[in-house]
Design a protein around this motif. Structure first.
Motif, PDB file in Angstrom:
ATOM      1  N   ILE A  87       0.838  -1.206   0.000  1.00 13.15           N
ATOM      2  CA  ILE A  87       0.000   0.000   0.000  1.00 13.15           C
ATOM      3  C   ILE A  87       0.873   1.255   0.000  1.00 13.15           C
ATOM      4  CG2 ILE A  87      -1.665   1.318   1.401  1.00 13.15           C
ATOM      5  CD1 ILE A  87      -2.669  -1.589   2.286  1.00 13.15           C
ATOM      6  N   GLU A  88       1.935   1.245   0.815  1.00 14.72           N
ATOM      7  CA  GLU A  88       2.837   2.397   0.874  1.00 14.72           C
ATOM      8  C   GLU A  88       3.476   2.676  -0.494  1.00 14.72           C
ATOM      9  OE1 GLU A  88       5.610   1.610   3.987  1.00 14.72           O
ATOM     10  OE2 GLU A  88       4.059   1.672   5.544  1.00 14.72           O
ATOM     11  N   GLU A  89       3.786   1.598  -1.214  1.00 14.54           N
ATOM     12  CA  GLU A  89       4.461   1.747  -2.513  1.00 14.54           C
ATOM     13  C   GLU A  89       3.493   2.153  -3.626  1.00 14.54           C
ATOM     14  OE1 GLU A  89       6.267  -2.073  -3.013  1.00 14.54           O
ATOM     15  OE2 GLU A  89       8.020  -1.577  -1.785  1.00 14.54           O
ATOM     16  N   ASN A  90       2.189   1.901  -3.427  1.00 12.38           N
ATOM     17  CA  ASN A  90       1.243   2.094  -4.524  1.00 12.38           C
ATOM     18  C   ASN A  90       0.156   3.132  -4.274  1.00 12.38           C
ATOM     19  OD1 ASN A  90       1.741  -0.161  -6.741  1.00 12.38           O
ATOM     20  ND2 ASN A  90       2.164  -1.071  -4.737  1.00 12.38           N
ATOM     21  N   ALA A  91       0.074   3.646  -3.044  1.00 15.24           N
ATOM     22  CA  ALA A  91      -0.961   4.642  -2.747  1.00 15.24           C
ATOM     23  C   ALA A  91      -0.421   6.054  -2.968  1.00 15.24           C
ATOM     24  CB  ALA A  91      -1.432   4.491  -1.304  1.00 15.24           C
ATOM     25  N   GLY A  92      -1.280   6.914  -3.510  1.00 18.60           N
ATOM     26  CA  GLY A  92      -0.893   8.317  -3.651  1.00 18.60           C
ATOM     27  C   GLY A  92      -0.789   8.978  -2.288  1.00 18.60           C
ATOM     28  N   HIS A  93      -1.678   8.555  -1.388  1.00 15.18           N
ATOM     29  CA  HIS A  93      -1.685   9.100  -0.022  1.00 15.18           C
ATOM     30  C   HIS A  93      -1.682   7.929   0.949  1.00 15.18           C
ATOM     31  CE1 HIS A  93      -3.034  10.950   3.707  1.00 15.18           C
ATOM     32  NE2 HIS A  93      -4.072  10.125   3.713  1.00 15.18           N
ATOM     33  N   VAL A  94      -0.680   7.859   1.801  1.00 11.91           N
ATOM     34  CA  VAL A  94      -0.601   6.791   2.793  1.00 11.91           C
ATOM     35  C   VAL A  94      -1.117   7.326   4.121  1.00 11.91           C
ATOM     36  CG1 VAL A  94       0.926   5.205   4.011  1.00 11.91           C
ATOM     37  CG2 VAL A  94       1.396   5.785   1.630  1.00 11.91           C
ATOM     38  N   PRO A  95      -2.105   6.641   4.729  1.00 12.63           N
ATOM     39  CA  PRO A  95      -2.629   7.121   6.011  1.00 12.63           C
ATOM     40  C   PRO A  95      -1.523   7.273   7.050  1.00 12.63           C
ATOM     41  CG  PRO A  95      -4.022   5.390   5.127  1.00 12.63           C
ATOM     42  CD  PRO A  95      -2.803   5.441   4.259  1.00 12.63           C
ATOM     43  N   PRO A  96      -1.472   8.427   7.733  1.00 12.59           N
ATOM     44  CA  PRO A  96      -0.423   8.669   8.718  1.00 12.59           C
ATOM     45  C   PRO A  96      -0.705   7.964  10.042  1.00 12.59           C
ATOM     46  CG  PRO A  96      -1.932  10.519   8.669  1.00 12.59           C
ATOM     47  CD  PRO A  96      -2.401   9.558   7.612  1.00 12.59           C
ATOM     48  N   GLU A  97       0.268   8.061  10.942  1.00 16.39           N
ATOM     49  CA  GLU A  97       0.054   7.548  12.299  1.00 16.39           C
ATOM     50  C   GLU A  97      -1.110   8.297  12.948  1.00 16.39           C
ATOM     51  OE1 GLU A  97       3.551   7.861  14.642  1.00 16.39           O
ATOM     52  OE2 GLU A  97       4.735   6.500  13.388  1.00 16.39           O
ATOM     53  N   GLY A  98      -1.737   7.649  13.941  1.00 13.44           N
ATOM     54  CA  GLY A  98      -2.855   8.280  14.643  1.00 13.44           C
ATOM     55  C   GLY A  98      -3.055   7.641  15.997  1.00 13.44           C
ATOM     56  N   ASP A  99      -4.207   7.914  16.595  1.00 14.61           N
ATOM     57  CA  ASP A  99      -4.456   7.438  17.959  1.00 14.61           C
ATOM     58  C   ASP A  99      -5.226   6.121  17.994  1.00 14.61           C
ATOM     59  OD1 ASP A  99      -3.247   9.612  19.207  1.00 14.61           O
ATOM     60  OD2 ASP A  99      -5.098  10.807  19.150  1.00 14.61           O
ATOM     61  N   PHE A 100      -4.765   5.227  18.881  1.00 16.36           N
ATOM     62  CA  PHE A 100      -5.600   4.138  19.361  1.00 16.36           C
ATOM     63  C   PHE A 100      -6.496   4.734  20.443  1.00 16.36           C
ATOM     64  CE2 PHE A 100      -2.053   1.018  18.303  1.00 16.36           C
ATOM     65  CZ  PHE A 100      -2.786   0.286  17.386  1.00 16.36           C
ATOM     66  N   VAL A 101      -7.802   4.475  20.383  1.00 15.59           N
ATOM     67  CA  VAL A 101      -8.700   4.956  21.443  1.00 15.59           C
ATOM     68  C   VAL A 101      -9.556   3.798  21.935  1.00 15.59           C
ATOM     69  CG1 VAL A 101      -8.807   7.325  20.539  1.00 15.59           C
ATOM     70  CG2 VAL A 101     -10.520   5.647  19.790  1.00 15.59           C
ATOM     71  N   ASP A 102     -10.033   3.905  23.167  1.00 19.28           N
ATOM     72  CA  ASP A 102     -10.940   2.862  23.661  1.00 19.28           C
ATOM     73  C   ASP A 102     -12.372   3.194  23.240  1.00 19.28           C
ATOM     74  OD1 ASP A 102     -11.964   4.764  25.435  1.00 19.28           O
ATOM     75  OD2 ASP A 102     -10.983   3.912  27.205  1.00 19.28           O
ATOM     76  N   MET A 103     -13.332   2.378  23.692  1.00 18.49           N
ATOM     77  CA  MET A 103     -14.717   2.530  23.256  1.00 18.49           C
ATOM     78  C   MET A 103     -15.317   3.868  23.678  1.00 18.49           C
ATOM     79  SD  MET A 103     -15.116  -0.279  21.592  1.00 18.49           S
ATOM     80  CE  MET A 103     -16.887  -0.312  21.254  1.00 18.49           C
ATOM     81  N   ASP A 104     -14.706   4.488  24.707  1.00 13.88           N
ATOM     82  CA  ASP A 104     -15.194   5.791  25.188  1.00 13.88           C
ATOM     83  C   ASP A 104     -14.420   6.968  24.602  1.00 13.88           C
ATOM     84  OD1 ASP A 104     -17.119   4.585  26.877  1.00 13.88           O
ATOM     85  OD2 ASP A 104     -15.535   4.153  28.346  1.00 13.88           O
ATOM     86  N   GLY A 105     -13.464   6.657  23.718  1.00  9.79           N
ATOM     87  CA  GLY A 105     -12.706   7.734  23.079  1.00  9.79           C
ATOM     88  C   GLY A 105     -11.419   8.115  23.777  1.00  9.79           C
ATOM     89  N   LYS A 106     -11.083   7.424  24.876  1.00 11.68           N
ATOM     90  CA  LYS A 106      -9.842   7.724  25.598  1.00 11.68           C
ATOM     91  C   LYS A 106      -8.638   7.218  24.796  1.00 11.68           C
ATOM     92  CE  LYS A 106      -7.335   6.372  29.748  1.00 11.68           C
ATOM     93  NZ  LYS A 106      -7.284   5.387  30.846  1.00 11.68           N
ATOM     94  N   VAL A 107      -7.624   8.083  24.680  1.00  7.75           N
ATOM     95  CA  VAL A 107      -6.431   7.720  23.902  1.00  7.75           C
ATOM     96  C   VAL A 107      -5.606   6.677  24.666  1.00  7.75           C
ATOM     97  CG1 VAL A 107      -4.286   8.570  22.881  1.00  7.75           C
ATOM     98  CG2 VAL A 107      -6.371   9.943  22.732  1.00  7.75           C
ATOM     99  N   LEU A 108      -5.252   5.582  23.949  1.00  7.07           N
ATOM    100  CA  LEU A 108      -4.497   4.479  24.555  1.00  7.07           C
ATOM    101  C   LEU A 108      -3.055   4.415  24.051  1.00  7.07           C
ATOM    102  CD1 LEU A 108      -7.197   1.674  24.127  1.00  7.07           C
ATOM    103  CD2 LEU A 108      -6.735   3.013  26.200  1.00  7.07           C
TER     104      LEU A 108
END
Length: 359
Positions: free
Chosen positions: A213-234
């Protein structure tokens, strides 16, 4: 059926080879064709990983065709494969969904493109080595019927074929077990009698989806947050294209108990983490519908068995159309990790009723 012309898609494997032999035995005028879909021939080392589209596949299919005494051609479908399969695969992952490239390949390349070219050269049918059967039902519609061997049944990956495609399709292997097919190949002294089955996705032989995907996508999704079911960042994730619903491995989160990917939110670039209960649901919605045994629900509710992934055994559910183009499936028991982008396929007994893409 004596003399009717059929083009057999030959992958170089034992199933399609025996399909060609069976059809010749039944009196068809058989032509063997290998679909060249791999983008760079020098990368045909994929064969070592069980791929079905590279140079040694062509060589094996050519040997079998010679052994059977049938004409053999290689047709170039690289453009169609890139557009309908590879680009789709990348785009789905980038948008937080989990694609099924084999379903797309079957519908748009192995059938739509091959059937058109085959009919252009005067063939009435195309045939493959899939473990499935095509039948015309009393209501006049064509439907797939499960193969004689549940262990190899491939109807799930073929649910998206159209009525026109099915009416011009032969699947002679569907009446036999894999052991019987190999025994026939041995009896005929076919060079591929003991060739291993293809595994994994043919255009990603090393199984490293994220790298592809990194080699073939025009835009590669960046890093982001893992969150729990209530939205708290893990913690931080590596990019949504690295994850799928129900995934447990590779999360690198120390939670003190098993955790799973419960949802992917491309709009906020978040991966939602939950426990095992959070990945079970009794309700699945789908779109991009294709109907086989029936021509739609017409406002009715229908009881079916549904499979939410290739390896799923199937489970009882009620299906109804919520609005045009969207069907809701309510299962009798909660199912594990139905995944957006994957297919849900409906069965009545051995027959494919239809199916769609999970939302």
């Amino acid at each position: 059926m004596s003399g009717k012309k059929v083009v057999v898609g030959m992958s170089g494997g034992v199933d399609s080879s025996v399909a060609a032999w069976l059809l010749k035995k039944q009196g068809y005028d058989v032509i063997g064709v290998t679909m060249q879909i791999w983008q760079e021939e020098e990368q045909a080392v994929q064969e070592e990983n069980g791929g079905c589209c590279g140079l040694s596949a062509v060589e094996d299919a050519r040997k079998v065709a010679w052994e059977l005494g049938i004409p053999y051609y290689v047709m170039n479908f690289r453009k169609e494969f890139k557009s309908h399969v590879m680009d789709y695969f990348v785009d789905e992952y980038v948008h937080g969904r989990t694609p099924n490239p084999c379903i797309a390949c079957n519908r748009f390349v192995k059938w739509e493109s091959l059937l058109k070219r085959s009919m252009d050269i005067g063939a009435e049918y195309i045939a493959t080595g899939h473990y499935a059967r095509v039948e015309q039902l009393p209501n006049g519609r064509y439907a797939l019927r499960k193969s004689a061997t549940a262990a190899k049944d491939q109807t799930y990956a073929l649910y998206n074929l159209t009525q026109q495609q099915l009416s011009h399709t032969l699947m002679p292997v569907g009446d036999y077990t894999k052991e019987e097919i190999r025994a026939m190949a041995e009896e005929m002294n076919l060079p591929v009698a003991h060739k291993k089955d293809s595994q994994e996705i043919c255009f990603i032989p090393d199984n490293d989806y994220a790298k592809f995907i990194e080699e073939n996508a025009g835009h590669v999704p960046p890093e982001g947050d893992f969150v729990d079911m209530d939205g708290k960042v893990l913690g931080r994730h590596k990019g949504i294209s690295h994850y799928t619903i129900g995934q447990r491995k590779g999360l690198n989160l120390s939670m003190g108990h098993p955790v799973f990917v419960a949802a992917i939110r491309p709009e906020t670039n978040q991966v939602v983490i939950g426990n095992s209960d959070n990945i079970f649901t009794d309700t699945v919605r789908c779109t991009n519908l294709n109907w086989m045994a029936v021509d739609g629900l017409h406002g009715e509710t229908m009881k079916v068995d549904a499979k939410i992934r290739y390896s799923h055994k199937g489970a009882g559910c009620q299906i109804k159309e919520l609005e045009k183009g969207i069907v809701e499936c309510v299962f009798e028991e909660p199912q594990r990790a139905p995944t957006p982008g994957q297919a849900v396929v409906f069965y009545s007994g051995d027959y494919v009723v239809g199916g769609g893409t999970i939302l």
